[in-house]
Write a protein that holds these residues in place. Structure first.
Motif, PDB file in Angstrom:
ATOM      1  N   SER A   1       0.821  -1.213   0.000  1.00  0.00           N
ATOM      2  CA  SER A   1       0.000   0.000   0.000  1.00  0.00           C
ATOM      3  C   SER A   1       0.854   1.262   0.000  1.00  0.00           C
TER       4      SER A   1
ATOM      5  N   GLN B   1      -2.893   1.423  -9.380  1.00  0.00           N
ATOM      6  CA  GLN B   1      -3.650   1.155  -8.162  1.00  0.00           C
ATOM      7  C   GLN B   1      -4.299  -0.222  -8.216  1.00  0.00           C
ATOM      8  N   ALA B   2      -4.714  -0.660  -9.394  1.00  0.00           N
ATOM      9  CA  ALA B   2      -5.340  -1.975  -9.528  1.00  0.00           C
ATOM     10  C   ALA B   2      -4.360  -3.089  -9.179  1.00  0.00           C
TER      11      ALA B   2
ATOM     12  N   GLY C   1      -3.968  -3.086  -5.391  1.00  0.00           N
ATOM     13  CA  GLY C   1      -5.179  -3.658  -4.794  1.00  0.00           C
ATOM     14  C   GLY C   1      -5.222  -5.165  -4.933  1.00  0.00           C
ATOM     15  N   ALA C   2      -4.837  -5.663  -6.107  1.00  0.00           N
ATOM     16  CA  ALA C   2      -4.811  -7.109  -6.316  1.00  0.00           C
ATOM     17  C   ALA C   2      -3.793  -7.777  -5.394  1.00  0.00           C
TER      18      ALA C   2
ATOM     19  N   PHE D   1      -5.299  -7.883  -1.907  1.00  0.00           N
ATOM     20  CA  PHE D   1      -6.313  -8.939  -1.837  1.00  0.00           C
ATOM     21  C   PHE D   1      -5.667 -10.317  -1.750  1.00  0.00           C
TER      22      PHE D   1
ATOM     23  N   MET E   1     -14.631 -10.295  -4.782  1.00  0.00           N
ATOM     24  CA  MET E   1     -14.318  -8.983  -4.200  1.00  0.00           C
ATOM     25  C   MET E   1     -13.298  -8.233  -5.055  1.00  0.00           C
ATOM     26  N   LEU E   2     -12.321  -8.948  -5.584  1.00  0.00           N
ATOM     27  CA  LEU E   2     -11.330  -8.315  -6.454  1.00  0.00           C
ATOM     28  C   LEU E   2     -11.992  -7.798  -7.730  1.00  0.00           C
TER      29      LEU E   2
ATOM     30  N   LEU F   1     -15.111  -6.841  -8.066  1.00  0.00           N
ATOM     31  CA  LEU F   1     -15.871  -5.641  -7.715  1.00  0.00           C
ATOM     32  C   LEU F   1     -14.938  -4.446  -7.508  1.00  0.00           C
ATOM     33  N   TYR F   2     -13.775  -4.701  -6.956  1.00  0.00           N
ATOM     34  CA  TYR F   2     -12.800  -3.627  -6.735  1.00  0.00           C
ATOM     35  C   TYR F   2     -12.261  -3.095  -8.062  1.00  0.00           C
ATOM     36  N   LEU F   3     -12.082  -3.984  -9.055  1.00  0.00           N
ATOM     37  CA  LEU F   3     -11.476  -3.590 -10.318  1.00  0.00           C
ATOM     38  C   LEU F   3     -12.461  -3.010 -11.328  1.00  0.00           C
TER      39      LEU F   3
END
Length: 90
Positions: free
Chosen positions: A24, A33-34, A37-38, A41, A79-80, A82-84
């Motif tokens: 982070s 950012q993707a 985030g991945a 996760f 969830m990933l 939805l995040y992406l």
């Protein structure tokens, strides 16, 4: 003490948490950012596996451990996804 599975699990959780913090910390450095985030996760999935296997004792029941691993993996992928979604829309 170092051979205690719970102590080793705690150390692994500590290392995975540190890896999440470092991942982070890459925000704003040019890394998408993707991707960050991945990575977070994925690290969360690994931490959940450690907790299930060692703290809850699922390492003694391989069939249950495999089932929980699959469910956690599919939930994490959902969830990933939805995040992406915003990364692909914008």
């Amino acid at each position: 003490m170092l051979s205690d599975p719970i102590f080793r699990a705690w150390g692994i959780l500590l290392a995975l948490s540190a890896a999440s913090v470092f991942a982070s910390a890459l925000l704003g450095t040019g890394v998408p950012q993707a991707v960050i985030g991945a990575a977070v996760f994925f690290l969360a999935w690994l931490k959940a596996r450690v907790i299930l296997l060692r703290y809850l004792g699922l390492w003694e029941a391989p069939a249950w451990a495999a089932g929980f691993t699959w469910v956690l993996g599919l939930y994490g992928l959902l969830m990933l996804g939805l995040y992406l979604i915003p990364a692909f829309i914008a």
